[in-house]
Design an enzyme around this catalytic site. Structure first.
Site: not given
Length: 331
Positions: A56, A206-209, A212
């Protein structure tokens, strides 16, 4: 904070974990001070599971966590670390490395960057197609025996690979994407985990936002690769997917919670052996995610959620096509 246990062999952790990737990588500009404050707020709220990866932002995330965790009781939190993804100086990825000698090399660097003498759950980020999983896991087992690692984890592998790894050393948990719009794990992977007594840490809840309740079509900041690279965020798919979110919003409103809280609670409701990871980059988003562990969903609630977002309803793959082949489960 409620707790859950990562499988039969893993540690007891908070019922909601903190995913730290977005504090350093992939989603655009970040605020270092706010990231550290978010980690502190998570710990103060009882979050004990923190997930990172050595790739990362090329170690930046581990160094950030080291700063945020300095002075905290080492027995008060659990570090989950992924390794083995190869990167260059630019934005691209260069494959995977699961060789035993590489495992030990990656671990040595992570221990130093994190400023700790052990990692609680250590896992290859993806399966190296050129190295038998037994060899990769065997090296981690050696590090467990030596005291540098406490538990073995896996990430994004299929059911057959889980079985092969577990035969070498007990697997505490599998980290894999699981959400209302990513449910392929339900076919083979999740039943295998339960048969073997292995837990799951679910990322992308959250499905990468996307689900959300805060994403909007046309959104995108410099350095945020979602709209540019993720098929579900692309122009031809995002309108359809955001319509699903609006249907979910109706259920959330009736339940008296936010869309994000409902989506996280849905994942948590799929079993006590599953720990959702909230990828909160700010205290505001953390404050929204934390109450999700107390949202109790009834059978009627689950039926309404299923009606709003049926399995397979999302359009687009969860990763770019070049990445899909490296996943143990599909969409």
């Amino acid at each position: 904070m409620k707790t859950r246990t990562l499988g039969k062999s893993g540690p007891v952790v908070s019922a909601l974990g903190l995913g730290a990737m977005g504090m350093s990588d992939a989603y655009g500009p970040t605020d270092r001070a706010e990231s550290i404050a978010t980690v502190h707020a998570a710990l103060d709220a009882g979050v004990t599971l923190i997930d990172t990866g050595d790739f990362y932002a090329m170690g930046h995330n581990e160094l950030l966590l080291a700063e945020a965790l300095r002075g905290r009781d080492r027995d008060g939190y659990r570090l989950s670390v992924k390794f083995g993804m190869l990167r260059g100086p630019g934005p691209g990825f260069g494959g995977h490395d699961g060789r035993p000698e590489a495992v030990k090399n990656f671990l040595a660097y992570s221990l130093t960057r994190l400023g700790t003498d052990h990692i609680d759950v250590y896992r290859p980020a993806r399966l190296d197609p050129d190295v038998p999983i037994e060899e990769t896991v065997g090296a981690i087992k050696e590090m467990i025996d030596a005291g540098y690692v406490r538990h073995l984890g896996l990430s994004e592998v299929d059911a057959a690979t889980v079985r092969r790894a577990h035969a070498v050393h007990p697997v505490a948990d599998l980290q894999i994407e699981y959400s209302l719009i990513s449910r392929a794990v339900e076919d083979d992977v999740l039943p295998t985990l339960r048969e073997l007594g292995i837990g799951m840490t679910a990322y992308g809840v959250l499905g990468r936002g996307l689900i959300s309740g805060h994403w909007s079509a046309g959104r995108g900041a410099a350095g945020d690769g979602r709209a540019a690279m993720m098929p579900r965020f692309s122009g031809e798919n995002v309108a359809h997917n955001l319509a699903l979110v609006e249907a979910l919003r109706g259920v959330a409103d009736a339940k008296g919670c936010t869309v994000a809280q409902l989506a996280i609670a849905w994942v948590a409701a799929q079993g006590e052996d599953i720990v959702p990871l909230a990828g909160a980059r700010t205290r505001k988003r953390l404050d929204e995610a934390l109450p999700a562990v107390d949202v109790a969903l009834t059978a009627d609630d689950l039926a309404e959620i299923e009606k709003a977002v049926p399995r397979g309803a999302a359009r687009g793959d969860r990763y770019p096509s070049a990445f899909m082949a490296n996943l143990g489960a599909g969409n």
